[in-house]
Structure formats: C-alpha cells, structure tokens
Motif scaffolding. Structure first.
Motif, PDB file in Angstrom:
ATOM      1  N   ALA A  44      25.751  62.133  76.681  1.00 42.23           N
ATOM      2  CA  ALA A  44      25.786  62.492  75.262  1.00 42.23           C
ATOM      3  C   ALA A  44      27.208  62.870  74.871  1.00 42.23           C
ATOM      4  CB  ALA A  44      24.837  63.647  74.990  1.00 42.23           C
ATOM      5  N   VAL A  45      27.587  62.491  73.648  1.00 42.23           N
ATOM      6  CA  VAL A  45      28.931  62.738  73.142  1.00 42.23           C
ATOM      7  C   VAL A  45      28.853  63.690  71.952  1.00 42.23           C
ATOM      8  CG1 VAL A  45      30.997  61.673  72.147  1.00 42.23           C
ATOM      9  CG2 VAL A  45      29.674  60.440  73.878  1.00 42.23           C
ATOM     10  N   GLU A  46      29.677  64.703  71.972  1.00 43.78           N
ATOM     11  CA  GLU A  46      29.747  65.654  70.861  1.00 43.78           C
ATOM     12  C   GLU A  46      30.204  64.952  69.586  1.00 43.78           C
ATOM     13  OE1 GLU A  46      29.757  69.527  68.977  1.00 43.78           O
ATOM     14  OE2 GLU A  46      28.939  68.837  70.879  1.00 43.78           O
ATOM     15  N   ASP A  47      29.524  65.242  68.479  1.00 44.49           N
ATOM     16  CA  ASP A  47      29.938  64.750  67.166  1.00 44.49           C
ATOM     17  C   ASP A  47      29.510  65.779  66.141  1.00 44.49           C
ATOM     18  OD1 ASP A  47      31.037  62.331  65.618  1.00 44.49           O
ATOM     19  OD2 ASP A  47      29.146  62.726  64.588  1.00 44.49           O
ATOM     20  N   ARG A  48      30.398  66.085  65.228  1.00 47.11           N
ATOM     21  CA  ARG A  48      30.103  67.178  64.293  1.00 47.11           C
ATOM     22  C   ARG A  48      28.904  66.881  63.407  1.00 47.11           C
ATOM     23  NH1 ARG A  48      34.600  64.515  62.494  1.00 47.11           N
ATOM     24  NH2 ARG A  48      34.805  63.954  60.291  1.00 47.11           N
ATOM     25  N   PHE A  49      28.564  65.610  63.211  1.00 48.58           N
ATOM     26  CA  PHE A  49      27.444  65.271  62.352  1.00 48.58           C
ATOM     27  C   PHE A  49      26.102  65.342  63.074  1.00 48.58           C
ATOM     28  CE2 PHE A  49      31.074  63.719  60.094  1.00 48.58           C
ATOM     29  CZ  PHE A  49      30.780  64.060  58.784  1.00 48.58           C
ATOM     30  N   SER A  50      26.114  65.565  64.379  1.00 56.40           N
ATOM     31  CA  SER A  50      24.871  65.816  65.109  1.00 56.40           C
ATOM     32  C   SER A  50      24.926  67.165  65.809  1.00 56.40           C
ATOM     33  CB  SER A  50      24.609  64.702  66.128  1.00 56.40           C
ATOM     34  OG  SER A  50      25.666  64.600  67.061  1.00 56.40           O
ATOM     35  N   ALA A  51      25.773  68.064  65.299  1.00 55.30           N
ATOM     36  CA  ALA A  51      25.938  69.377  65.928  1.00 55.30           C
ATOM     37  C   ALA A  51      24.627  70.148  65.972  1.00 55.30           C
ATOM     38  CB  ALA A  51      27.000  70.184  65.184  1.00 55.30           C
ATOM     39  N   GLY A  52      23.778  69.964  64.970  1.00 62.07           N
ATOM     40  CA  GLY A  52      22.498  70.659  64.944  1.00 62.07           C
ATOM     41  C   GLY A  52      21.525  70.183  66.003  1.00 62.07           C
ATOM     42  N   GLU A  53      21.831  69.035  66.628  1.00 61.33           N
ATOM     43  CA  GLU A  53      20.967  68.476  67.659  1.00 61.33           C
ATOM     44  C   GLU A  53      21.552  68.656  69.057  1.00 61.33           C
ATOM     45  OE1 GLU A  53      18.857  64.728  65.508  1.00 61.33           O
ATOM     46  OE2 GLU A  53      21.037  64.546  65.763  1.00 61.33           O
ATOM     47  N   ARG A  54      22.567  69.497  69.173  1.00 60.80           N
ATOM     48  CA  ARG A  54      23.304  69.627  70.431  1.00 60.80           C
ATOM     49  C   ARG A  54      22.389  69.962  71.608  1.00 60.80           C
ATOM     50  NH1 ARG A  54      26.906  73.167  68.871  1.00 60.80           N
ATOM     51  NH2 ARG A  54      28.457  71.608  68.278  1.00 60.80           N
ATOM     52  N   GLU A  55      21.513  70.944  71.443  1.00 59.03           N
ATOM     53  CA  GLU A  55      20.660  71.352  72.556  1.00 59.03           C
ATOM     54  C   GLU A  55      19.678  70.252  72.933  1.00 59.03           C
ATOM     55  OE1 GLU A  55      21.238  73.937  74.450  1.00 59.03           O
ATOM     56  OE2 GLU A  55      22.980  74.145  73.138  1.00 59.03           O
ATOM     57  N   GLU A  56      19.160  69.536  71.941  1.00 57.30           N
ATOM     58  CA  GLU A  56      18.263  68.417  72.233  1.00 57.30           C
ATOM     59  C   GLU A  56      19.008  67.320  72.980  1.00 57.30           C
ATOM     60  OE1 GLU A  56      15.198  65.319  69.971  1.00 57.30           O
ATOM     61  OE2 GLU A  56      16.552  66.590  68.799  1.00 57.30           O
ATOM     62  N   LYS A  57      20.234  67.056  72.581  1.00 50.40           N
ATOM     63  CA  LYS A  57      21.048  66.046  73.259  1.00 50.40           C
ATOM     64  C   LYS A  57      21.309  66.442  74.710  1.00 50.40           C
ATOM     65  CE  LYS A  57      24.682  64.738  70.858  1.00 50.40           C
ATOM     66  NZ  LYS A  57      25.807  64.786  69.897  1.00 50.40           N
ATOM     67  N   ARG A  58      21.640  67.694  74.932  1.00 53.55           N
ATOM     68  CA  ARG A  58      21.875  68.176  76.298  1.00 53.55           C
ATOM     69  C   ARG A  58      20.609  68.033  77.154  1.00 53.55           C
ATOM     70  NH1 ARG A  58      26.510  71.028  77.317  1.00 53.55           N
ATOM     71  NH2 ARG A  58      27.730  71.739  75.514  1.00 53.55           N
ATOM     72  N   ARG A  59      19.467  68.300  76.558  1.00 57.25           N
ATOM     73  CA  ARG A  59      18.210  68.229  77.299  1.00 57.25           C
ATOM     74  C   ARG A  59      17.861  66.787  77.667  1.00 57.25           C
ATOM     75  NH1 ARG A  59      13.275  67.188  75.435  1.00 57.25           N
ATOM     76  NH2 ARG A  59      13.919  67.494  73.262  1.00 57.25           N
ATOM     77  N   LEU A  60      18.117  65.852  76.779  1.00 58.03           N
ATOM     78  CA  LEU A  60      17.709  64.471  76.985  1.00 58.03           C
ATOM     79  C   LEU A  60      18.669  63.698  77.888  1.00 58.03           C
ATOM     80  CD1 LEU A  60      16.649  63.503  73.342  1.00 58.03           C
ATOM     81  CD2 LEU A  60      15.126  63.934  75.275  1.00 58.03           C
ATOM     82  N   ALA A  61      19.960  64.023  77.820  1.00 62.22           N
ATOM     83  CA  ALA A  61      20.975  63.217  78.505  1.00 62.22           C
ATOM     84  C   ALA A  61      21.208  63.695  79.937  1.00 62.22           C
ATOM     85  CB  ALA A  61      22.278  63.268  77.718  1.00 62.22           C
TER      86      ALA A  61
END
Length: 231
Positions: free
Chosen positions: A186-203
């Motif tokens: 997963a790559v950090e992007d300010r437009f998906s900042a609200g999904e950061r924890e979900e991204k960390r969990r999935l990737a």
C-alpha cells in the motif's frame, strides 16, 4: 519486499503518479454544470471501478442524458491537459522504476483510468523508459476489486502472479492485487488518508514514500535461488 519478485505492477493514480487531486475538481465542475452536487460518498463508491464502469454508474446515479461513451469523452477532455502538464511522479517513484529496471524486474501498470489519459501522462513522464505493459480495466471483464486487470498485466509481462508485487493506494485496488494471488504494498496518498488503517490491514507492506524501499538490494528469482531456498 522485493526478494523473489520478477515483476512489479503499479496502479496509476495516487500510486505511481500524484493525480487524485484533480478528479475532485473535475467531478465538482462536471456536476455543477448540470445543477448537481457532488455527494460526499461518490469517490468511495466508484473506487476501483473502470473508466467505463464509472461512467455507467454515474449516468444511472444522476439520471444523465449523455451516453456512457459521451461521458467518458467529456471526462477525458476535462482531464487531459492536467495529465499532460501537471501530474508528477509520486516522490521517489521514478528512482524506484530505474532501480527495478536495472535489476531486470519487469514493470507494468494496471489502472482503472482511461487509455487516453494514461497515454497523456505516459508521454509526459516517459513511461516507455521503464514500463513494459500498460493495462486498463476497460480492457478486461471487471474492474477492481476483481483481479482481472492485474492478472492480465501479469500475463502480458509473462510472469506468474505469485512472482508479482503490486503497488496500490486504495482498498479496492489492494483487494484486486490480493485476489490475483500477488503480494501488495500500500502507498500513502493524502486523498486516501482516511483509509490508512484499512490499507495497512489489507496489504502485505505499507510505504509513505518509494524512498523507504532500500535501493539496489533486490533479488531476482532464479532457479538457483529456488534451489537454495528449498535446501
């Protein structure tokens, strides 16, 4: 992260290039011209959809008179100048591409965007120096989170899915890579900042910048490496 990887496949928007910012403005402008307001949930609802699927969804949601092809053409016209002149690589991305190319790792793009806009940014940023294959979700049966676009990219790169690493910026894209049987960063992007924890969990991995990936320390999967691992 890159040990045993023979191909790296990137999502485009928000992952390889910094372009998500322009779509909010285009969506607002497009709807305002029709006396409509952009719903707060719109971007999440279309996340992962192909350009064609997005046009179909938008046409139905807002009861638009334009055809799907007309909507796609309008969005291309509204975005193409920005993709040509204002969209840069994400920080460290071009250096990472160079390192992968130098190590013999094959490179591809699997995007939900239109072929026209991909070609515009490709020409501007000289993707042909690095990228062997570009696949859009309009070219396969289903957009993300279905695995179709990633599987097609791997097929064109002549690499088995288990030897591919995907870079993605949103949950639907991460799921597409996982459904394809690939590792996903997963790559950090300010437009998906609200999904950061979900991204960390999935990737499998998470980076804030491509500069976090150690340079020149990549191991290409060879028959010798396979024998060594099995020993």
């Amino acid at each position: 992260m890159l040990k045993g990887i023979k191909a790296v496949i990137f999502d485009l928007d928000g992952t390889l290039v910094d372009s998500m910012w322009l779509w909010h403005d285009i969506d607002v402008e497009f709807l305002e011209q029709r006396g409509l307001t952009l719903p707060d949930t719109y971007q999440k609802e279309i996340e992962g959809m192909s350009f064609t699927e997005t046009a179909m969804y938008t046409k139905e949601l807002f009861h638009l008179s334009e055809s799907v092809e007309e909507l796609k053409a309008m969005w291309n016209r509204m975005a193409i100048e920005k993709y040509t002149y204002e969209v840069p690589f994400k920080p460290g991305a071009e250096e990472f591409l160079k390192d992968c190319r130098n190590q013999g790792i094959r490179l591809g793009i699997a995007t939900s965007n239109s072929r026209e806009l991909v070609e515009a940014v490709s020409s501007a940023l000289h993707f042909d120096n690095y990228i062997q294959e570009i696949v859009t979700a309009c070219e396969v049966k289903q957009g993300k989170p279905a695995p179709d676009v990633y599987l097609e990219a791997a097929k064109r790169l002549h690499v088995q899915p288990e030897h591919c690493l995907v870079f993605e910026d949103v949950p639907m894209g991460i799921l597409a890579g996982k459904h394809a049987g690939m590792q996903v960063c997963a790559v950090e992007d300010r437009f998906s900042a609200g999904e950061r924890e979900e991204k960390r969990r999935l990737a499998d991995y998470y980076i804030s910048s491509y500069r976090e990936i150690p340079r020149g320390d990549y191991e290409i999967l060879t028959s010798e490496n396979c024998r060594r691992r099995q020993a």
